[in-house]
Design an enzyme around this catalytic site. Structure first.
Site, PDB file in Angstrom:
ATOM      1  N   SER A  38     -34.440 -25.402  41.294  1.00  0.00           N
ATOM      2  CA  SER A  38     -34.361 -26.840  40.570  1.00  0.00           C
ATOM      3  C   SER A  38     -35.614 -26.829  39.461  1.00  0.00           C
ATOM      4  O   SER A  38     -35.590 -27.633  38.709  1.00  0.00           O
ATOM      5  CB  SER A  38     -34.884 -27.977  41.570  1.00  0.00           C
ATOM      6  OG  SER A  38     -36.061 -27.532  42.322  1.00  0.00           O
ATOM      7  N   ASP A 325     -41.960 -36.010  41.046  1.00  0.00           N
ATOM      8  CA  ASP A 325     -41.775 -36.385  42.540  1.00  0.00           C
ATOM      9  C   ASP A 325     -42.353 -35.689  43.430  1.00  0.00           C
ATOM     10  O   ASP A 325     -43.363 -35.123  43.120  1.00  0.00           O
ATOM     11  CB  ASP A 325     -40.360 -36.377  42.497  1.00  0.00           C
ATOM     12  CG  ASP A 325     -39.571 -34.882  42.444  1.00  0.00           C
ATOM     13  OD1 ASP A 325     -40.333 -33.937  42.584  1.00  0.00           O
ATOM     14  OD2 ASP A 325     -38.289 -34.776  42.136  1.00  0.00           O
ATOM     15  N   HIS A 328     -41.389 -31.743  42.387  1.00  0.00           N
ATOM     16  CA  HIS A 328     -41.403 -30.967  41.068  1.00  0.00           C
ATOM     17  C   HIS A 328     -42.386 -31.342  39.886  1.00  0.00           C
ATOM     18  O   HIS A 328     -42.861 -32.871  40.035  1.00  0.00           O
ATOM     19  CB  HIS A 328     -39.911 -31.355  40.472  1.00  0.00           C
ATOM     20  CG  HIS A 328     -38.490 -30.900  41.157  1.00  0.00           C
ATOM     21  ND1 HIS A 328     -38.288 -31.866  42.037  1.00  0.00           N
ATOM     22  CD2 HIS A 328     -38.409 -29.707  41.366  1.00  0.00           C
ATOM     23  CE1 HIS A 328     -37.201 -31.365  42.798  1.00  0.00           C
ATOM     24  NE2 HIS A 328     -37.336 -29.994  42.537  1.00  0.00           N
TER      25      HIS A 328
END
Ligand code: NAG
Length: 361
Positions: A38, A325, A328
């Site tokens: 991610s 978040d 990340h």
């Protein structure tokens, strides 16, 4: 205007034009292939039935055109590197390359994905590193068809940059989730890091066999300092990093750096760079000290998934937050990671050379 002044003006305009030409649409390498999780995903998970998706606001709030599937507010580190390389566009996700020339590159990165197959799958399906490399083989056959055969394709593939940033999920979404995955009962941290690096090494060698010659191999950041780790495994009421988590990941980083040294010796037709992302911390970067860190997240998160709640308004001062978040970093931190990996003059986090030197070889 005196003729001397005019001449200088012409020289300056010429220099500016050369610089612009070099910067946009005439990249230092002709192609870029991206593997990872991610931290680099740009939309590969959008159609997958997984919780690890980010194709909705507030993700992408600062990205031109809005949400894409990137797990941050704006661009990712590899996006910034893509721009620094001089590409006129960011690489498309493997899941949708329509409108792009795959000869120039593709992004295979998939949120929640890891080196191990089972990693992250409690959230739903993802594309692990082996699958990403298999997807690359599909793209290679398209490139061969386009360039006029496998030999032409090989010549081209030899010149590309291969950026790999993977492994965090093998800890965050595997080894550290003791109730969901068995690896922490099967392996000590030392044995786990060894098994991961062995598997990684085989996959890098497969990539080399497909024609890859210039590699940026990214070490893992301090995953014990992400809000999710502090919430789940930190001391109650404390906002300091989970040292046990950091220790486990640093064993992996040490072994990965040794692997990169070994690959540089074994595969003399290739060049490997190790990017020490664990060096990105406030001791080394005064600007990080001024930012809100640790348990401070910019968006309102779903505490179960650690991701932003859809459509909720995030913080305003996003450039002053380290975390977007629970997992990340913000675009601001992605940018710092990119610049530090590209130019070693910023802070030495690359070995044996920075990415800007690697691509010039
Ligand atoms: C694929 O990407 C293009 C732009 O790059 C976009 O216009 C199109 O809607 C996308 N298709 C799907 C199925 O997501």
């Amino acid at each position: 205007m005196g003729s001397e002044k005019k001449l200088w003006l012409v020289v300056i305009i010429l220099l500016v034009e050369i610089k612009v030409q070099h910067c946009v649409g005439n990249p230092i390498v002709p192609c870029l292939f991206i593997f990872g999780d991610s931290l680099s995903d740009c939309g590969n998970n959008n159609k997958l039935p997984t919780l690890a998706r980010a194709n909705f606001l507030p993700y992408g709030i600062d990205f031109p055109g809005g949400p894409t599937g990137r797990f941050t507010n704006g661009k990712t580190a590899i996006d910034f590197i893509t721009e620094d390389l001089g590409f006129s566009h960011l690489m498309p996700p493997y899941a949708n390359t329509s409108g792009f020339d795959v000869v120039e590159g593709v992004n295979y990165a998939s949120g929640a994905g890891g080196i191990r197959k089972e990693t992250g799958t409690h959230a739903g399906p993802d594309m692990n590193l082996e699958l990403q490399i298999n997807n690359h083989k599909v793209i290679i056959s398209q490139i061969a068809a386009k360039l006029g055969g496998p030999d032409k394709a090989q010549q081209h593939l030899n010149k590309c940059l291969y950026y790999i940033n993977i492994g965090s999920n093998d800890y965050i979404n595997n080894y550290f989730l003791r109730n969901t995955y068995s690896t922490s009962r099967t392996y000590t941290p030392e044995q786990y890091a060894e098994a991961l690096v062995q598997q990684y090494s085989q996959q890098i060698r497969v990539l080399h066999q497909t024609g890859a010659r210039k590699f940026s191999i990214n070490g893992l950041g301090l995953v014990g300092c992400i809000p999710q780790a502090i919430t789940l495994r930190g001391k109650i009421g404390s906002s300091t990093c989970v040292e046990e988590d950091n220790k486990a990941v640093l064993i992996f980083d040490d072994k990965l750096r040794i692997l990169v040294d070994q690959l540089n010796k074994d595969l003399t037709d290739s060049k490997f760079v190790f990017v020490d992302q664990a060096m990105i911390k406030s001791e080394n970067y005064p600007m990080l000290k001024g930012m809100k860190g640790m348990t401070n997240r910019c968006c309102k998160v779903n505490e179960k998934t650690g991701q932003c709640n859809p459509l909720e308004v995030p913080c305003n001062n996003r450039d002053l937050h380290i975390f977007w978040d629970s997992f990340h970093p913000t675009e601001a931190v992605h940018k710092l990671m990119a610049k530090s990996a590209f130019y070693s003059s910023i802070t030495k986090i690359t070995f044996p050379m920075d990415i800007s030197s690697l691509v010039k070889m």
